[in-house]
Design a protein around this motif. Structure first.
Motif, PDB file in Angstrom:
ATOM      1  N   ALA A  65       1.734 -12.694   1.404  1.00 40.87           N
ATOM      2  CA  ALA A  65       2.310 -11.455   1.943  1.00 40.87           C
ATOM      3  C   ALA A  65       1.234 -10.387   2.117  1.00 40.87           C
ATOM      4  O   ALA A  65       1.205  -9.675   3.135  1.00 40.87           O
ATOM      5  CB  ALA A  65       3.413 -10.962   1.010  1.00 40.87           C
ATOM      6  N   LEU A  66       0.335 -10.273   1.151  1.00 37.50           N
ATOM      7  CA  LEU A  66      -0.755  -9.305   1.255  1.00 37.50           C
ATOM      8  C   LEU A  66      -1.703  -9.655   2.405  1.00 37.50           C
ATOM      9  O   LEU A  66      -2.205  -8.766   3.100  1.00 37.50           O
ATOM     10  CB  LEU A  66      -1.535  -9.250  -0.066  1.00 37.50           C
ATOM     11  CG  LEU A  66      -0.809  -8.604  -1.244  1.00 37.50           C
ATOM     12  CD1 LEU A  66      -1.627  -8.758  -2.518  1.00 37.50           C
ATOM     13  CD2 LEU A  66      -0.522  -7.131  -0.961  1.00 37.50           C
ATOM     14  N   PHE A  67      -1.923 -10.956   2.603  1.00 40.05           N
ATOM     15  CA  PHE A  67      -2.788 -11.393   3.701  1.00 40.05           C
ATOM     16  C   PHE A  67      -2.193 -10.984   5.050  1.00 40.05           C
ATOM     17  O   PHE A  67      -2.894 -10.445   5.916  1.00 40.05           O
ATOM     18  CB  PHE A  67      -2.973 -12.908   3.639  1.00 40.05           C
ATOM     19  CG  PHE A  67      -3.768 -13.476   4.770  1.00 40.05           C
ATOM     20  CD1 PHE A  67      -5.157 -13.376   4.790  1.00 40.05           C
ATOM     21  CD2 PHE A  67      -3.146 -14.110   5.841  1.00 40.05           C
ATOM     22  CE1 PHE A  67      -5.891 -13.894   5.841  1.00 40.05           C
ATOM     23  CE2 PHE A  67      -3.866 -14.628   6.892  1.00 40.05           C
ATOM     24  CZ  PHE A  67      -5.250 -14.517   6.890  1.00 40.05           C
ATOM     25  N   VAL A  68      -0.904 -11.249   5.230  1.00 39.16           N
ATOM     26  CA  VAL A  68      -0.241 -10.879   6.484  1.00 39.16           C
ATOM     27  C   VAL A  68      -0.277  -9.367   6.669  1.00 39.16           C
ATOM     28  O   VAL A  68      -0.548  -8.864   7.770  1.00 39.16           O
ATOM     29  CB  VAL A  68       1.214 -11.392   6.489  1.00 39.16           C
ATOM     30  CG1 VAL A  68       1.975 -10.836   7.694  1.00 39.16           C
ATOM     31  CG2 VAL A  68       1.232 -12.918   6.513  1.00 39.16           C
ATOM     32  N   TRP A  69      -0.017  -8.621   5.606  1.00 35.68           N
ATOM     33  CA  TRP A  69      -0.043  -7.149   5.675  1.00 35.68           C
ATOM     34  C   TRP A  69      -1.414  -6.657   6.105  1.00 35.68           C
ATOM     35  O   TRP A  69      -1.537  -5.777   6.951  1.00 35.68           O
ATOM     36  CB  TRP A  69       0.333  -6.580   4.316  1.00 35.68           C
ATOM     37  CG  TRP A  69       0.263  -5.080   4.246  1.00 35.68           C
ATOM     38  CD1 TRP A  69       1.225  -4.191   4.649  1.00 35.68           C
ATOM     39  CD2 TRP A  69      -0.829  -4.297   3.746  1.00 35.68           C
ATOM     40  NE1 TRP A  69       0.799  -2.899   4.439  1.00 35.68           N
ATOM     41  CE2 TRP A  69      -0.462  -2.925   3.878  1.00 35.68           C
ATOM     42  CE3 TRP A  69      -2.073  -4.608   3.201  1.00 35.68           C
ATOM     43  CZ2 TRP A  69      -1.295  -1.892   3.485  1.00 35.68           C
ATOM     44  CZ3 TRP A  69      -2.914  -3.578   2.804  1.00 35.68           C
ATOM     45  CH2 TRP A  69      -2.528  -2.236   2.939  1.00 35.68           C
ATOM     46  N   ARG A  70      -2.464  -7.251   5.533  1.00 33.89           N
ATOM     47  CA  ARG A  70      -3.828  -6.813   5.856  1.00 33.89           C
ATOM     48  C   ARG A  70      -4.209  -7.199   7.286  1.00 33.89           C
ATOM     49  O   ARG A  70      -4.832  -6.406   8.007  1.00 33.89           O
ATOM     50  CB  ARG A  70      -4.818  -7.456   4.873  1.00 33.89           C
ATOM     51  CG  ARG A  70      -6.256  -7.029   5.084  1.00 33.89           C
ATOM     52  CD  ARG A  70      -6.434  -5.561   4.743  1.00 33.89           C
ATOM     53  NE  ARG A  70      -7.775  -5.065   5.041  1.00 33.89           N
ATOM     54  CZ  ARG A  70      -8.160  -4.598   6.214  1.00 33.89           C
ATOM     55  NH1 ARG A  70      -7.295  -4.557   7.223  1.00 33.89           N
ATOM     56  NH2 ARG A  70      -9.386  -4.155   6.400  1.00 33.89           N
ATOM     57  N   GLU A  71      -3.840  -8.409   7.704  1.00 33.24           N
ATOM     58  CA  GLU A  71      -4.202  -8.863   9.046  1.00 33.24           C
ATOM     59  C   GLU A  71      -3.509  -8.048  10.127  1.00 33.24           C
ATOM     60  O   GLU A  71      -4.057  -7.853  11.212  1.00 33.24           O
ATOM     61  CB  GLU A  71      -3.869 -10.349   9.211  1.00 33.24           C
ATOM     62  CG  GLU A  71      -4.722 -11.286   8.372  1.00 33.24           C
ATOM     63  CD  GLU A  71      -6.188 -11.204   8.740  1.00 33.24           C
ATOM     64  OE1 GLU A  71      -6.588 -11.814   9.734  1.00 33.24           O
ATOM     65  OE2 GLU A  71      -6.943 -10.500   8.017  1.00 33.24           O
ATOM     66  N   ARG A  72      -2.305  -7.581   9.850  1.00 32.28           N
ATOM     67  CA  ARG A  72      -1.579  -6.760  10.830  1.00 32.28           C
ATOM     68  C   ARG A  72      -2.267  -5.425  11.072  1.00 32.28           C
ATOM     69  O   ARG A  72      -2.120  -4.830  12.142  1.00 32.28           O
ATOM     70  CB  ARG A  72      -0.146  -6.531  10.342  1.00 32.28           C
ATOM     71  CG  ARG A  72       0.784  -7.720  10.531  1.00 32.28           C
ATOM     72  CD  ARG A  72       2.197  -7.352  10.134  1.00 32.28           C
ATOM     73  NE  ARG A  72       3.133  -8.453  10.331  1.00 32.28           N
ATOM     74  CZ  ARG A  72       3.727  -8.724  11.483  1.00 32.28           C
ATOM     75  NH1 ARG A  72       3.479  -7.974  12.539  1.00 32.28           N
ATOM     76  NH2 ARG A  72       4.558  -9.752  11.593  1.00 32.28           N
ATOM     77  N   ILE A 109       4.852 -22.756 -11.540  1.00 28.61           N
ATOM     78  CA  ILE A 109       5.715 -21.702 -11.020  1.00 28.61           C
ATOM     79  C   ILE A 109       4.910 -20.426 -10.771  1.00 28.61           C
ATOM     80  O   ILE A 109       5.058 -19.753  -9.742  1.00 28.61           O
ATOM     81  CB  ILE A 109       6.876 -21.438 -11.992  1.00 28.61           C
ATOM     82  CG1 ILE A 109       7.762 -22.686 -12.090  1.00 28.61           C
ATOM     83  CG2 ILE A 109       7.709 -20.235 -11.527  1.00 28.61           C
ATOM     84  CD1 ILE A 109       8.854 -22.578 -13.129  1.00 28.61           C
ATOM     85  N   ALA A 110       4.030 -20.089 -11.738  1.00 31.69           N
ATOM     86  CA  ALA A 110       3.195 -18.897 -11.582  1.00 31.69           C
ATOM     87  C   ALA A 110       2.277 -19.018 -10.374  1.00 31.69           C
ATOM     88  O   ALA A 110       2.044 -18.024  -9.654  1.00 31.69           O
ATOM     89  CB  ALA A 110       2.373 -18.679 -12.853  1.00 31.69           C
ATOM     90  N   ALA A 111       1.764 -20.212 -10.126  1.00 34.88           N
ATOM     91  CA  ALA A 111       0.894 -20.425  -8.973  1.00 34.88           C
ATOM     92  C   ALA A 111       1.652 -20.229  -7.668  1.00 34.88           C
ATOM     93  O   ALA A 111       1.131 -19.634  -6.712  1.00 34.88           O
ATOM     94  CB  ALA A 111       0.287 -21.827  -9.031  1.00 34.88           C
ATOM     95  N   PHE A 112       2.903 -20.704  -7.601  1.00 38.32           N
ATOM     96  CA  PHE A 112       3.718 -20.511  -6.405  1.00 38.32           C
ATOM     97  C   PHE A 112       4.003 -19.021  -6.175  1.00 38.32           C
ATOM     98  O   PHE A 112       3.937 -18.531  -5.050  1.00 38.32           O
ATOM     99  CB  PHE A 112       5.036 -21.278  -6.519  1.00 38.32           C
ATOM    100  CG  PHE A 112       4.943 -22.714  -6.089  1.00 38.32           C
ATOM    101  CD1 PHE A 112       4.614 -23.049  -4.787  1.00 38.32           C
ATOM    102  CD2 PHE A 112       5.194 -23.744  -6.985  1.00 38.32           C
ATOM    103  CE1 PHE A 112       4.528 -24.365  -4.380  1.00 38.32           C
ATOM    104  CE2 PHE A 112       5.110 -25.061  -6.595  1.00 38.32           C
ATOM    105  CZ  PHE A 112       4.775 -25.380  -5.294  1.00 38.32           C
ATOM    106  N   VAL A 113       4.317 -18.318  -7.248  1.00 36.05           N
ATOM    107  CA  VAL A 113       4.585 -16.887  -7.134  1.00 36.05           C
ATOM    108  C   VAL A 113       3.328 -16.156  -6.659  1.00 36.05           C
ATOM    109  O   VAL A 113       3.373 -15.303  -5.764  1.00 36.05           O
ATOM    110  CB  VAL A 113       5.073 -16.318  -8.476  1.00 36.05           C
ATOM    111  CG1 VAL A 113       5.179 -14.796  -8.412  1.00 36.05           C
ATOM    112  CG2 VAL A 113       6.422 -16.919  -8.853  1.00 36.05           C
ATOM    113  N   GLY A 114       2.195 -16.506  -7.266  1.00 32.36           N
ATOM    114  CA  GLY A 114       0.938 -15.881  -6.857  1.00 32.36           C
ATOM    115  C   GLY A 114       0.607 -16.172  -5.409  1.00 32.36           C
ATOM    116  O   GLY A 114       0.129 -15.276  -4.677  1.00 32.36           O
TER     117      GLY A 114
END
Length: 226
Positions: A16-23, A5-10
């Motif tokens: 989300a951070l990857f998409v934010w950075r790529e934008r 579960i922790a791995a899925f959350v991570g």
């Protein structure tokens, strides 16, 4: 398990951070504008779905040959030779069929053939003859061989030539991700004690459903000229 579960959350947070950075990057590693092309997005999704079904199923079938039939790892590998051997000649036929009926319909046909192969294995039991299983495995791999060439060419043709390398990398990444997800999903289905065959049958149903979903996605979502 809490670690899973922790791995899925991570993974969700990092995605989300990857998409934010790529934008916000001036020269992004993955230009998100690529996904504004409908065919690019659809073929990427189909690549993910197909690999979830096919490679997850190969994993559980290898366990079936070893745990249920008692084959060694060597003989299990040889059991997959006819399945893999069918891919190359069908790969050579796929472009001709795509020229006749179009690449997207060819992908649909290939996904449906693989799905029928999965459904044909639903009667598999501990004492089923290898050759009866092999015939369905060849059908599964033939469908895969039929859809991969037009899938690749359609994805590459949906973007500018200058971005062909990035597009090919995205397709490869989505397919590898699908393989990992398929192994994890189907592995969990057959992991229960004394429930391997039930898990195998459920894996076959899931594979058929995912392949048919891929056929619907590309069949209904692609533009007519695609």
């Amino acid at each position: 398990h809490p670690a899973v579960i922790a791995a899925f959350v991570g993974a969700a947070v990092l995605a989300a951070l990857f998409v934010w950075r790529e934008r916000r990057a001036t020269q992004p590693m993955l230009p998100l504008s690529l996904f504004s092309h409908r065919l690019f997005a659809l073929t990427s999704l189909v690549g993910l779905l197909v690999n979830i079904a096919i490679y997850g199923l190969i994993f559980v079938l290898s366990l079936y040959f070893q745990r249920i039939n008692g084959l060694s790892a060597w003989w299990t590998g040889l059991a997959f030779v006819p399945m893999m051997a069918a891919v190359l000649p069908v790969n050579l036929l796929a472009p001709r069929l795509a020229e006749r009926i179009g690449p997207c319909p060819t992908i649909v046909v290939g996904a449906c053939v693989s799905a029928l192969g999965c459904l044909g294995l639903l009667w598999i039991a501990a004492d089923t003859s290898y050759w009866m299983i092999c015939a369905q495995m060849i059908a599964i791999s033939s469908g895969l061989g039929l859809l991969v060439p037009p899938l690749t060419s359609t994805l590459l043709g949906s973007v500018e030539k200058a971005r062909s390398g990035i597009a090919a990398g995205v397709l490869n990444a989505t397919r590898q991700t699908g393989s990992v997800l398929g192994v994890a999903l189907f592995g969990s289905l057959v992991a229960a004690e004394r429930a391997f065959m039930a898990g195998l049958h459920l894996s076959l149903l899931v594979s058929a459903a995912v392949l048919l979903l891929a056929a619907v996605v590309i069949g209904l979502g692609a533009p007519a000229r695609g």
